[in-house]
Design a protein around this motif. Sequence first.
Motif, PDB file in Angstrom:
ATOM      1  N   ASP A   1      -2.883   1.516  10.740  1.00  0.00           N
ATOM      2  CA  ASP A   1      -2.472   0.090  10.820  1.00  0.00           C
ATOM      3  C   ASP A   1      -3.126  -0.151   9.879  1.00  0.00           C
ATOM      4  O   ASP A   1      -4.329  -0.396   9.875  1.00  0.00           O
ATOM      5  CB  ASP A   1      -2.649  -0.814  12.269  1.00  0.00           C
ATOM      6  N   TYR A   2      -2.503  -0.134   8.893  1.00  0.00           N
ATOM      7  CA  TYR A   2      -3.976  -0.748   7.041  1.00  0.00           C
ATOM      8  C   TYR A   2      -2.512  -2.021   6.331  1.00  0.00           C
ATOM      9  O   TYR A   2      -2.879  -2.325   4.863  1.00  0.00           O
ATOM     10  CB  TYR A   2      -3.172   0.628   6.562  1.00  0.00           C
ATOM     11  N   GLY A   3      -2.598  -3.269   7.105  1.00  0.00           N
ATOM     12  CA  GLY A   3      -1.939  -4.591   6.516  1.00  0.00           C
ATOM     13  C   GLY A   3      -3.222  -5.459   6.336  1.00  0.00           C
ATOM     14  O   GLY A   3      -3.314  -6.188   5.910  1.00  0.00           O
ATOM     15  N   VAL A   4      -4.540  -4.853   6.323  1.00  0.00           N
ATOM     16  CA  VAL A   4      -5.930  -5.653   6.047  1.00  0.00           C
ATOM     17  C   VAL A   4      -6.470  -4.277   4.900  1.00  0.00           C
ATOM     18  O   VAL A   4      -6.975  -3.970   5.570  1.00  0.00           O
ATOM     19  CB  VAL A   4      -6.624  -5.953   8.045  1.00  0.00           C
ATOM     20  N   LEU A   5      -6.575  -5.639   4.290  1.00  0.00           N
ATOM     21  CA  LEU A   5      -7.208  -4.943   2.915  1.00  0.00           C
ATOM     22  C   LEU A   5      -8.529  -6.163   2.418  1.00  0.00           C
ATOM     23  O   LEU A   5      -8.297  -7.007   1.932  1.00  0.00           O
ATOM     24  CB  LEU A   5      -5.695  -4.645   2.235  1.00  0.00           C
ATOM     25  N   ASN A   6      -9.259  -5.106   2.029  1.00  0.00           N
ATOM     26  CA  ASN A   6     -10.343  -5.378   1.057  1.00  0.00           C
ATOM     27  C   ASN A   6      -9.898  -5.623  -0.224  1.00  0.00           C
ATOM     28  O   ASN A   6     -10.185  -4.605  -1.283  1.00  0.00           O
ATOM     29  CB  ASN A   6     -11.967  -4.930   1.217  1.00  0.00           C
ATOM     30  N   VAL A  41       0.452  -1.405   0.188  1.00  0.00           N
ATOM     31  CA  VAL A  41       0.093  -0.023  -0.048  1.00  0.00           C
ATOM     32  C   VAL A  41       0.596   1.377  -0.217  1.00  0.00           C
ATOM     33  O   VAL A  41       0.256   2.360  -0.373  1.00  0.00           O
ATOM     34  CB  VAL A  41      -0.917  -0.094   0.909  1.00  0.00           C
ATOM     35  N   TRP A  42       1.990   1.348   1.139  1.00  0.00           N
ATOM     36  CA  TRP A  42       2.987   2.010   0.922  1.00  0.00           C
ATOM     37  C   TRP A  42       3.031   2.696  -0.329  1.00  0.00           C
ATOM     38  O   TRP A  42       3.092   3.896  -0.688  1.00  0.00           O
ATOM     39  CB  TRP A  42       3.713   2.541   1.841  1.00  0.00           C
ATOM     40  N   LEU A  46      -9.526  -0.207   2.739  1.00  0.00           N
ATOM     41  CA  LEU A  46      -8.650   0.106   3.790  1.00  0.00           C
ATOM     42  C   LEU A  46     -10.098  -0.941   4.906  1.00  0.00           C
ATOM     43  O   LEU A  46     -10.711  -0.157   4.904  1.00  0.00           O
ATOM     44  CB  LEU A  46      -8.466   1.007   4.390  1.00  0.00           C
ATOM     45  N   ASN A  47      -9.824  -2.204   5.391  1.00  0.00           N
ATOM     46  CA  ASN A  47     -10.173  -3.221   6.142  1.00  0.00           C
ATOM     47  C   ASN A  47     -10.760  -2.674   7.208  1.00  0.00           C
ATOM     48  O   ASN A  47     -11.628  -2.394   7.765  1.00  0.00           O
ATOM     49  CB  ASN A  47     -10.562  -4.133   6.026  1.00  0.00           C
ATOM     50  N   ASP A  48      -9.662  -2.135   8.407  1.00  0.00           N
ATOM     51  CA  ASP A  48      -9.245  -1.644   9.225  1.00  0.00           C
ATOM     52  C   ASP A  48      -9.526  -0.388   9.795  1.00  0.00           C
ATOM     53  O   ASP A  48      -8.953   0.800   9.436  1.00  0.00           O
ATOM     54  CB  ASP A  48      -8.068  -2.081  10.185  1.00  0.00           C
ATOM     55  N   ARG A  49     -10.635  -0.193   9.961  1.00  0.00           N
ATOM     56  CA  ARG A  49     -11.629   1.115  10.072  1.00  0.00           C
ATOM     57  C   ARG A  49     -11.587   1.686  11.850  1.00  0.00           C
ATOM     58  O   ARG A  49     -12.563   2.379  12.356  1.00  0.00           O
ATOM     59  CB  ARG A  49     -13.337   1.410   9.658  1.00  0.00           C
ATOM     60  N   LYS A  50     -11.124   0.324  12.680  1.00  0.00           N
ATOM     61  CA  LYS A  50     -10.963   0.723  13.883  1.00  0.00           C
ATOM     62  C   LYS A  50     -10.495   2.464  14.303  1.00  0.00           C
ATOM     63  O   LYS A  50      -9.607   2.593  13.685  1.00  0.00           O
ATOM     64  CB  LYS A  50     -10.519  -0.440  15.205  1.00  0.00           C
ATOM     65  N   PRO A  51     -10.835   3.232  15.067  1.00  0.00           N
ATOM     66  CA  PRO A  51      -9.901   4.252  16.040  1.00  0.00           C
ATOM     67  C   PRO A  51      -8.369   4.070  15.818  1.00  0.00           C
ATOM     68  O   PRO A  51      -7.869   4.950  15.580  1.00  0.00           O
ATOM     69  CB  PRO A  51     -10.958   5.093  16.508  1.00  0.00           C
ATOM     70  N   ASP A  52      -8.474   3.153  16.783  1.00  0.00           N
ATOM     71  CA  ASP A  52      -7.039   2.789  16.917  1.00  0.00           C
ATOM     72  C   ASP A  52      -6.301   2.435  15.792  1.00  0.00           C
ATOM     73  O   ASP A  52      -5.455   2.475  16.214  1.00  0.00           O
ATOM     74  CB  ASP A  52      -6.431   2.012  18.576  1.00  0.00           C
ATOM     75  N   ALA A  53      -6.731   2.312  14.633  1.00  0.00           N
ATOM     76  CA  ALA A  53      -5.514   1.525  13.775  1.00  0.00           C
ATOM     77  C   ALA A  53      -5.335   2.957  12.840  1.00  0.00           C
ATOM     78  O   ALA A  53      -4.930   3.526  11.499  1.00  0.00           O
ATOM     79  CB  ALA A  53      -6.946   1.199  12.355  1.00  0.00           C
ATOM     80  N   PHE A  54      -5.932   4.309  14.472  1.00  0.00           N
ATOM     81  CA  PHE A  54      -5.600   5.631  13.024  1.00  0.00           C
ATOM     82  C   PHE A  54      -4.690   6.018  14.588  1.00  0.00           C
ATOM     83  O   PHE A  54      -4.177   6.219  15.410  1.00  0.00           O
ATOM     84  CB  PHE A  54      -6.680   6.795  13.203  1.00  0.00           C
ATOM     85  N   GLY A  55      -3.646   7.316  13.721  1.00  0.00           N
ATOM     86  CA  GLY A  55      -2.747   8.169  14.832  1.00  0.00           C
ATOM     87  C   GLY A  55      -2.829   9.518  14.186  1.00  0.00           C
ATOM     88  O   GLY A  55      -3.018   9.564  13.346  1.00  0.00           O
TER      89      GLY A  55
END
Length: 167
Positions: free
Chosen positions: A133-138, A65-66, A114-123
């Motif tokens: 935390d963007y290692g889980v993709l749709n 992704v990066w 981007l599959n992980d949309r939980k608040p703790d996946a962001f900073g």
Amino acid sequence: MSKYRETDLGQRMKPDSFFEDLISDRTPFAAGTSREVYEVPDDASVVIKKAKHQFPGSNMAEWFVWSGVRQTPLEPLFAEILLISASCKYIMMARLDPITQGDHANIPPMPIWLNDRKPDAFGKLGDRIKAMDYGVLNYPELFVQTVEPLPMQVAAKNNRERGISGG
């Protein structure tokens, strides 16, 4: 700016031992299902993510992704990955500060893949909220795009329509 930032893309892959030497005497300060996160002793602006399992899928996905969003309009949405190990077991990523509940409304719209949309996946990096935390993709959303004919197909079709044969 991190001292580990490499401008030459070819220098961004390091042996596993490079990362192991940096975290050998450390314990993770955070962990998820598939990775542990370590502080880097001589650079507080980065972290090392270590895959827990034999297959380092999340690290590979984040590197993918990066590499794809770098130098595009999507780049500001994602935490930068500076380095990756040859086995993909380790990545070095820009360190982001945790977001607060008050920040949740300011999480920017993200790509549908981007599959992980939980608040703790962001900073946060400064005032900017980014995915860290963007290692889980749709994958179907990532890869199902509009398709178009390749240039050689267009040329062949044009030639057929004009009665020109050949390969």
